[in-house]
Write a protein that holds these residues in place. Structure first.
Motif, PDB file in Angstrom:
ATOM      1  N   ALA A  46       0.853  -1.239  -0.068  1.00 50.24           N
ATOM      2  CA  ALA A  46      -0.091   0.003   0.040  1.00 50.24           C
ATOM      3  C   ALA A  46       0.983   1.208  -0.137  1.00 50.24           C
ATOM      4  CB  ALA A  46      -0.964   0.058   1.266  1.00 50.24           C
ATOM      5  N   GLY A  47       2.207   1.190   0.062  1.00 47.10           N
ATOM      6  CA  GLY A  47       3.078   2.143   0.155  1.00 47.10           C
ATOM      7  C   GLY A  47       3.491   2.492   1.575  1.00 47.10           C
ATOM      8  N   LEU A  48       4.899   2.391   1.845  1.00 51.64           N
ATOM      9  CA  LEU A  48       5.504   2.720   2.887  1.00 51.64           C
ATOM     10  C   LEU A  48       5.635   4.381   3.269  1.00 51.64           C
ATOM     11  CD1 LEU A  48       8.261   0.467   2.706  1.00 51.64           C
ATOM     12  CD2 LEU A  48       6.364  -0.057   4.343  1.00 51.64           C
ATOM     13  N   GLN A  49       5.723   4.696   4.517  1.00 49.22           N
ATOM     14  CA  GLN A  49       6.088   6.185   4.715  1.00 49.22           C
ATOM     15  C   GLN A  49       7.494   6.333   4.547  1.00 49.22           C
ATOM     16  OE1 GLN A  49       4.509   6.144   9.118  1.00 49.22           O
ATOM     17  NE2 GLN A  49       4.578   8.551   8.501  1.00 49.22           N
ATOM     18  N   PRO A  50       7.797   7.150   3.893  1.00 48.12           N
ATOM     19  CA  PRO A  50       9.190   7.675   3.366  1.00 48.12           C
ATOM     20  C   PRO A  50      10.073   7.521   4.824  1.00 48.12           C
ATOM     21  CG  PRO A  50       7.694   9.465   2.811  1.00 48.12           C
ATOM     22  CD  PRO A  50       6.957   8.535   3.420  1.00 48.12           C
ATOM     23  N   LEU A  51      11.232   6.999   4.846  1.00 46.06           N
ATOM     24  CA  LEU A  51      12.197   6.868   5.712  1.00 46.06           C
ATOM     25  C   LEU A  51      12.600   7.966   6.445  1.00 46.06           C
ATOM     26  CD1 LEU A  51      14.017   4.672   7.149  1.00 46.06           C
ATOM     27  CD2 LEU A  51      15.869   5.196   5.618  1.00 46.06           C
ATOM     28  N   ASP A  52      12.756   9.131   5.605  1.00 45.98           N
ATOM     29  CA  ASP A  52      13.100  10.181   6.436  1.00 45.98           C
ATOM     30  C   ASP A  52      11.876  10.813   7.263  1.00 45.98           C
ATOM     31  OD1 ASP A  52      11.929  11.044   4.174  1.00 45.98           O
ATOM     32  OD2 ASP A  52      13.287  12.654   3.701  1.00 45.98           O
ATOM     33  N   ALA A  53      10.672  10.396   6.910  1.00 47.94           N
ATOM     34  CA  ALA A  53       9.466  10.982   7.918  1.00 47.94           C
ATOM     35  C   ALA A  53       9.561  10.187   9.105  1.00 47.94           C
ATOM     36  CB  ALA A  53       8.258  10.622   7.119  1.00 47.94           C
ATOM     37  N   VAL A  55      12.510   8.605  10.459  1.00 47.17           N
ATOM     38  CA  VAL A  55      13.716   8.544  10.818  1.00 47.17           C
ATOM     39  C   VAL A  55      14.542   9.964  10.221  1.00 47.17           C
ATOM     40  CG1 VAL A  55      16.079   7.590  11.204  1.00 47.17           C
ATOM     41  CG2 VAL A  55      14.323   6.191  10.919  1.00 47.17           C
ATOM     42  N   PRO A  56      14.224  11.349  11.000  1.00 49.30           N
ATOM     43  CA  PRO A  56      14.544  12.437  10.192  1.00 49.30           C
ATOM     44  C   PRO A  56      16.087  12.497   9.953  1.00 49.30           C
ATOM     45  CG  PRO A  56      12.900  12.803  12.258  1.00 49.30           C
ATOM     46  CD  PRO A  56      13.424  11.450  12.094  1.00 49.30           C
ATOM     47  N   ALA A  57      16.837  11.862  10.900  1.00 51.65           N
ATOM     48  CA  ALA A  57      18.456  11.787  10.560  1.00 51.65           C
ATOM     49  C   ALA A  57      19.004  11.203   9.492  1.00 51.65           C
ATOM     50  CB  ALA A  57      19.013  11.473  12.045  1.00 51.65           C
ATOM     51  N   ALA A  58      17.862  10.293   8.947  1.00 54.47           N
ATOM     52  CA  ALA A  58      18.430   9.156   7.930  1.00 54.47           C
ATOM     53  C   ALA A  58      19.179   9.969   6.658  1.00 54.47           C
ATOM     54  CB  ALA A  58      17.133   8.463   6.983  1.00 54.47           C
ATOM     55  N   HIS A  59      20.188   9.633   6.139  1.00 54.69           N
ATOM     56  CA  HIS A  59      21.019  10.226   5.288  1.00 54.69           C
ATOM     57  C   HIS A  59      20.116  10.130   3.868  1.00 54.69           C
ATOM     58  CE1 HIS A  59      23.971  10.667   1.955  1.00 54.69           C
ATOM     59  NE2 HIS A  59      24.819  11.137   2.870  1.00 54.69           N
ATOM     60  N   PRO A  60      20.058  11.226   3.235  1.00 50.72           N
ATOM     61  CA  PRO A  60      19.210  11.399   1.830  1.00 50.72           C
ATOM     62  C   PRO A  60      19.423  10.301   0.922  1.00 50.72           C
ATOM     63  CG  PRO A  60      20.199  13.594   2.363  1.00 50.72           C
ATOM     64  CD  PRO A  60      20.728  12.508   3.241  1.00 50.72           C
ATOM     65  N   ASP A  61      20.816   9.814   0.742  1.00 45.42           N
ATOM     66  CA  ASP A  61      20.954   8.815  -0.201  1.00 45.42           C
ATOM     67  C   ASP A  61      20.257   7.582   0.065  1.00 45.42           C
ATOM     68  OD1 ASP A  61      22.518  10.708  -1.768  1.00 45.42           O
ATOM     69  OD2 ASP A  61      24.557  10.171  -1.162  1.00 45.42           O
ATOM     70  N   LEU A  62      20.205   7.324   1.368  1.00 47.12           N
ATOM     71  CA  LEU A  62      19.663   5.943   1.939  1.00 47.12           C
ATOM     72  C   LEU A  62      18.345   6.190   1.676  1.00 47.12           C
ATOM     73  CD1 LEU A  62      19.958   3.311   2.987  1.00 47.12           C
ATOM     74  CD2 LEU A  62      19.886   4.565   5.293  1.00 47.12           C
ATOM     75  N   VAL A  63      17.635   7.274   2.007  1.00 41.72           N
ATOM     76  CA  VAL A  63      16.271   7.452   1.775  1.00 41.72           C
ATOM     77  C   VAL A  63      15.769   7.239   0.348  1.00 41.72           C
ATOM     78  CG1 VAL A  63      14.615   9.245   1.650  1.00 41.72           C
ATOM     79  CG2 VAL A  63      15.997   9.253   3.677  1.00 41.72           C
ATOM     80  N   ILE A  65      17.654   5.329  -1.596  1.00 36.74           N
ATOM     81  CA  ILE A  65      17.798   3.970  -2.211  1.00 36.74           C
ATOM     82  C   ILE A  65      16.601   3.182  -1.698  1.00 36.74           C
ATOM     83  CG2 ILE A  65      19.162   1.996  -1.636  1.00 36.74           C
ATOM     84  CD1 ILE A  65      21.753   3.741  -1.496  1.00 36.74           C
ATOM     85  N   LEU A  66      16.193   3.367  -0.512  1.00 40.64           N
ATOM     86  CA  LEU A  66      14.921   2.601   0.098  1.00 40.64           C
ATOM     87  C   LEU A  66      13.770   2.899  -0.946  1.00 40.64           C
ATOM     88  CD1 LEU A  66      15.445   2.211   3.702  1.00 40.64           C
ATOM     89  CD2 LEU A  66      15.447   0.538   1.860  1.00 40.64           C
ATOM     90  N   ALA A  67      13.635   4.127  -1.095  1.00 40.88           N
ATOM     91  CA  ALA A  67      12.254   4.526  -2.035  1.00 40.88           C
ATOM     92  C   ALA A  67      12.384   3.887  -3.251  1.00 40.88           C
ATOM     93  CB  ALA A  67      12.378   6.111  -2.193  1.00 40.88           C
ATOM     94  N   LYS A  68      13.535   3.765  -3.875  1.00 35.44           N
ATOM     95  CA  LYS A  68      13.543   2.935  -5.273  1.00 35.44           C
ATOM     96  C   LYS A  68      13.422   1.441  -4.913  1.00 35.44           C
ATOM     97  CE  LYS A  68      16.333   2.326  -9.281  1.00 35.44           C
ATOM     98  NZ  LYS A  68      17.568   2.777 -10.093  1.00 35.44           N
ATOM     99  N   ALA A  69      13.721   0.995  -3.895  1.00 32.48           N
ATOM    100  CA  ALA A  69      13.727  -0.474  -3.675  1.00 32.48           C
ATOM    101  C   ALA A  69      12.294  -0.905  -3.433  1.00 32.48           C
ATOM    102  CB  ALA A  69      14.623  -0.812  -2.472  1.00 32.48           C
ATOM    103  N   ALA A  83      21.880  -5.009  -8.362  1.00 38.44           N
ATOM    104  CA  ALA A  83      21.692  -3.326  -8.284  1.00 38.44           C
ATOM    105  C   ALA A  83      21.457  -2.734  -6.991  1.00 38.44           C
ATOM    106  CB  ALA A  83      20.821  -2.956  -9.456  1.00 38.44           C
ATOM    107  N   LEU A  84      20.632  -3.263  -6.600  1.00 35.73           N
ATOM    108  CA  LEU A  84      20.422  -2.942  -4.796  1.00 35.73           C
ATOM    109  C   LEU A  84      21.640  -2.634  -4.123  1.00 35.73           C
ATOM    110  CD1 LEU A  84      18.720  -1.516  -2.649  1.00 35.73           C
ATOM    111  CD2 LEU A  84      17.904  -3.892  -2.170  1.00 35.73           C
ATOM    112  N   HIS A  85      22.184  -3.848  -3.978  1.00 34.35           N
ATOM    113  CA  HIS A  85      23.537  -4.065  -3.286  1.00 34.35           C
ATOM    114  C   HIS A  85      24.704  -3.182  -3.673  1.00 34.35           C
ATOM    115  CE1 HIS A  85      27.681  -5.995  -3.048  1.00 34.35           C
ATOM    116  NE2 HIS A  85      27.177  -6.057  -1.607  1.00 34.35           N
ATOM    117  N   ALA A  86      24.746  -2.917  -5.183  1.00 33.33           N
ATOM    118  CA  ALA A  86      25.835  -1.948  -5.825  1.00 33.33           C
ATOM    119  C   ALA A  86      25.471  -0.459  -4.809  1.00 33.33           C
ATOM    120  CB  ALA A  86      25.705  -1.791  -7.348  1.00 33.33           C
ATOM    121  N   ASP A  87      24.389  -0.125  -5.040  1.00 33.68           N
ATOM    122  CA  ASP A  87      23.871   1.477  -4.491  1.00 33.68           C
ATOM    123  C   ASP A  87      24.214   1.543  -2.932  1.00 33.68           C
ATOM    124  OD1 ASP A  87      23.414   2.342  -6.857  1.00 33.68           O
ATOM    125  OD2 ASP A  87      21.285   2.758  -6.629  1.00 33.68           O
ATOM    126  N   LEU A  88      23.662   0.394  -2.387  1.00 28.62           N
ATOM    127  CA  LEU A  88      23.922   0.379  -0.795  1.00 28.62           C
ATOM    128  C   LEU A  88      25.604   0.439  -0.742  1.00 28.62           C
ATOM    129  CD1 LEU A  88      21.460  -2.130   0.416  1.00 28.62           C
ATOM    130  CD2 LEU A  88      21.253   0.478   0.882  1.00 28.62           C
TER     131      LEU A  88
END
Length: 92
Positions: A46-53, A55-63, A65-69, A83-88
């Motif tokens: 149904a859709g996940l809440q964005p990671l940064d919503a 965990v406000p301290a989450a790194h934007p790149d990790l946010v 990566i998870l949004a794409k995954a 491909a996910l592993h390469a980005d992580l």
């Protein structure tokens, strides 16, 4: 089957491939980073809440990566776990 980590296409009985696995991996990582269990959120498909919503301290790149995954639409997800592993790995 637990639906907490299932991709939308899987729940709809459509053909699944590596992108559905990527979705499950992404949701697992999301839950670990947010310290939430599947029953504490809506079904992942149904859709996940964005990671940064959550965990406000989450790194934007990790946010990103998870949004794409965990994109609800398979065609916008990583093609496979490699491909996910390469980005992580690049992010680390």
């Amino acid at each position: 089957m637990s639906t907490g980590y299932a991709a939308a296409e899987q729940l709809l009985g459509r053909a699944v491939g590596p992108r559905a696995d990527v979705f499950g991996l992404g949701v697992t990582l999301h839950d670990l980073l947010t310290a939430r269990r599947p029953h504490e959120r809506l079904p992942a498909a149904a859709g996940l809440q964005p990671l940064d919503a959550l965990v406000p301290a989450a790194h934007p790149d990790l946010v990103a990566i998870l949004a794409k995954a965990t994109d609800p639409l398979a065609e916008f997800r990583y093609a496979d776990a490699a491909a996910l592993h390469a980005d992580l790995k690049a992010w680390l």
